[in-house]
Design a protein around this motif. Structure first.
Motif, mmCIF file in Angstrom:
data_model
loop_
_atom_site.group_PDB
_atom_site.id
_atom_site.type_symbol
_atom_site.label_atom_id
_atom_site.label_comp_id
_atom_site.label_asym_id
_atom_site.label_seq_id
_atom_site.Cartn_x
_atom_site.Cartn_y
_atom_site.Cartn_z
ATOM 1 N N PRO A 175 1.423 -6.584 -5.747
ATOM 2 C CA PRO A 175 -0.005 -6.623 -5.410
ATOM 3 C C PRO A 175 -0.295 -6.758 -3.923
ATOM 4 O O PRO A 175 -1.155 -6.067 -3.380
ATOM 5 C CB PRO A 175 -0.510 -7.835 -6.203
ATOM 6 N N ASN A 176 0.426 -7.647 -3.246
ATOM 7 C CA ASN A 176 0.187 -7.835 -1.814
ATOM 8 C C ASN A 176 0.567 -6.597 -1.006
ATOM 9 O O ASN A 176 -0.112 -6.235 -0.047
ATOM 10 C CB ASN A 176 0.957 -9.053 -1.298
ATOM 11 N N SER A 177 1.668 -5.951 -1.403
ATOM 12 C CA SER A 177 2.097 -4.730 -0.706
ATOM 13 C C SER A 177 1.092 -3.608 -0.927
ATOM 14 O O SER A 177 0.766 -2.856 -0.004
ATOM 15 C CB SER A 177 3.474 -4.288 -1.207
ATOM 16 N N ARG A 178 0.596 -3.493 -2.152
ATOM 17 C CA ARG A 178 -0.402 -2.465 -2.455
ATOM 18 C C ARG A 178 -1.670 -2.682 -1.623
ATOM 19 O O ARG A 178 -2.243 -1.736 -1.081
ATOM 20 C CB ARG A 178 -0.741 -2.484 -3.952
ATOM 21 N N LYS A 179 -2.088 -3.934 -1.517
ATOM 22 C CA LYS A 179 -3.295 -4.253 -0.747
ATOM 23 C C LYS A 179 -3.090 -3.894 0.722
ATOM 24 O O LYS A 179 -3.983 -3.349 1.372
ATOM 25 C CB LYS A 179 -3.609 -5.741 -0.902
ATOM 26 N N LEU A 180 -1.889 -4.206 1.254
ATOM 27 C CA LEU A 180 -1.585 -3.897 2.651
ATOM 28 C C LEU A 180 -1.571 -2.393 2.878
ATOM 29 O O LEU A 180 -2.164 -1.887 3.838
ATOM 30 C CB LEU A 180 -0.240 -4.511 3.048
ATOM 31 N N TYR A 181 -0.892 -1.640 1.990
ATOM 32 C CA TYR A 181 -0.811 -0.184 2.124
ATOM 33 C C TYR A 181 -2.201 0.437 2.064
ATOM 34 O O TYR A 181 -2.543 1.324 2.860
ATOM 35 C CB TYR A 181 0.064 0.395 1.017
ATOM 36 N N GLU A 182 -3.004 -0.024 1.107
ATOM 37 C CA GLU A 182 -4.351 0.529 0.950
ATOM 38 C C GLU A 182 -5.187 0.282 2.205
ATOM 39 O O GLU A 182 -5.878 1.176 2.687
ATOM 40 C CB GLU A 182 -5.022 -0.098 -0.274
ATOM 41 N N ARG A 183 -5.103 -0.938 2.743
ATOM 42 C CA ARG A 183 -5.874 -1.270 3.942
ATOM 43 C C ARG A 183 -5.445 -0.424 5.131
ATOM 44 O O ARG A 183 -6.286 0.125 5.862
ATOM 45 C CB ARG A 183 -5.683 -2.757 4.258
ATOM 46 N N HIS A 233 -0.185 -13.433 -9.496
ATOM 47 C CA HIS A 233 -0.926 -14.567 -8.950
ATOM 48 C C HIS A 233 -0.669 -15.832 -9.770
ATOM 49 O O HIS A 233 -0.704 -16.939 -9.231
ATOM 50 C CB HIS A 233 -2.417 -14.250 -8.903
#
Length: 344
Positions: free
Chosen positions: A59-67, A265
């Protein structure tokens, strides 16, 4: 028969009664039609969404990539096939010189590297998946910033003792969280644990078909950890849960998700609670992974074997753990050389 302009009937103008009421109504109707017209979706973003869906990202990696990919597409209007290394070099300069954090400070080298890594991963994927759209990867010549290797965030023996003691203070989640910590202490990432099913455990090993490196991995468990995990599953079966190979290995105790798969989470929340009870500030799941990797090397396990067990693809990333073991070995060698006991 062709008519002359003089033969056409006269134009009559009809007065609009109550125009103060009618005109605003017409205006609102026109505005309503305009409001329904939305800008077309950026076709480039559709590929980004496909990339995010097709990769097994935490989840954190996906959020970073998307941003980061959203920021890049906001920086340029060029389509993917129009991009070249020069554009990516300019974008890296933009990150370094113009982008600021919330505290109005320049981005750190690590943050710039995270942005570049997201672009590299995306363009590698799109070049492979859609060679008809873009044949040459524009990020190949873009280098990462040089940053010092961060030290391993390993837990000390004393801290681990406090963790085991803290587990005894738990109530309803005690058995689940004890099994969770045993699994974490074998180097698994939180995202990998989320995907584990009952069938992933054969009584001795954990099988991980999907990992961050896209390579399956086998993780051997210590006997005490095997016993804890088997007892956890046995207790769930006794309580009436029907277990099969696809049943989640770790389940949630949250009121809204009772009995469902423990989320990413949820793992972080459970570990945070254990840290509070143990008196360890900001305890997070990845620290158990660091501890496992460090301990493997301190036990004398060959680094190549240790990397296989932890699932580290990069030898450079694994270097932080070898530094600790080499330092420990050097200290021990020094005391042996001068004839003193290291414990004195």
């Amino acid at each position: 028969m062709k008519q002359s302009p003089d033969s056409l009937p006269p134009i009559k103008l009809i007065s609009l009664e109550n125009k103060d009421k009618v005109l605003p109504l017409i205006q609102r109707q026109v505005q309503g039609i305009s409001a329904k017209i939305v800008a077309p979706t950026d076709i480039r973003w559709i590929k980004v969404l496909e990339f995010l869906r097709s990769n097994n990202l935490a989840p954190n990696s996906r959020k970073l990539y998307e941003r980061e990919l959203k920021r890049f597409l906001g920086w340029t209007q060029l389509h993917y096939h129009e991009l070249c290394p020069r554009h990516l070099g300019l974008y890296k300069e933009y990150l370094r010189d113009e982008v600021k954090t919330d505290a109005q400070k320049p981005l750190s080298k690590s943050s710039i590297n995270a942005a570049v890594a997201a672009l590299k991963s995306f363009f590698k994927w799109i070049c492979y998946t859609y060679p008809n759209i873009i044949a040459t990867n524009p990020t190949l010549g873009i280098k990462l910033e040089k940053v010092p290797l961060p030290p391993a965030q390993s837990l000390t023996s004393e801290q681990m003792e406090r963790v085991w003691s803290a587990l005894e203070m738990l109530g309803e989640t005690k058995q689940r969280d004890t099994a969770l910590v045993h699994i974490l202490s074998h180097g698994l990432r939180a995202g990998e644990i989320v995907q584990l099913n009952v069938g992933s455990f054969d009584g001795k090993l954990l099988f991980l078909p999907d990992t961050k490196t896209n390579e399956p991995r086998l993780v051997p468990l210590r006997k005490d950890s095997r016993d804890v995990l088997q007892e956890y599953l046995r207790s769930r079966s006794i309580e009436g849960e029907e277990l099969n190979s696809l049943t989640p290995l770790m389940i949630s105790h949250h009121a809204s998700y009772q009995g469902e798969r423990l989320s990413y989470h949820g793992i972080y929340f459970a570990v945070e609670k254990i840290g509070e009870l143990a008196g360890i500030e900001d305890l997070h799941p990845h620290q158990f992974r660091h501890t496992y990797a460090t301990d493997l090397l301190l036990l004398g396990v060959d680094p190549s074997h240790a990397r296989k067990l932890t699932g580290h693809q990069s030898e450079k990333a694994f270097r932080r753990y070898t530094l600790r073991s080499e330092q420990e070995a050097a200290i021990a060698a020094y005391y042996r050389a001068i004839g003193e006991d290291e414990a004195e």
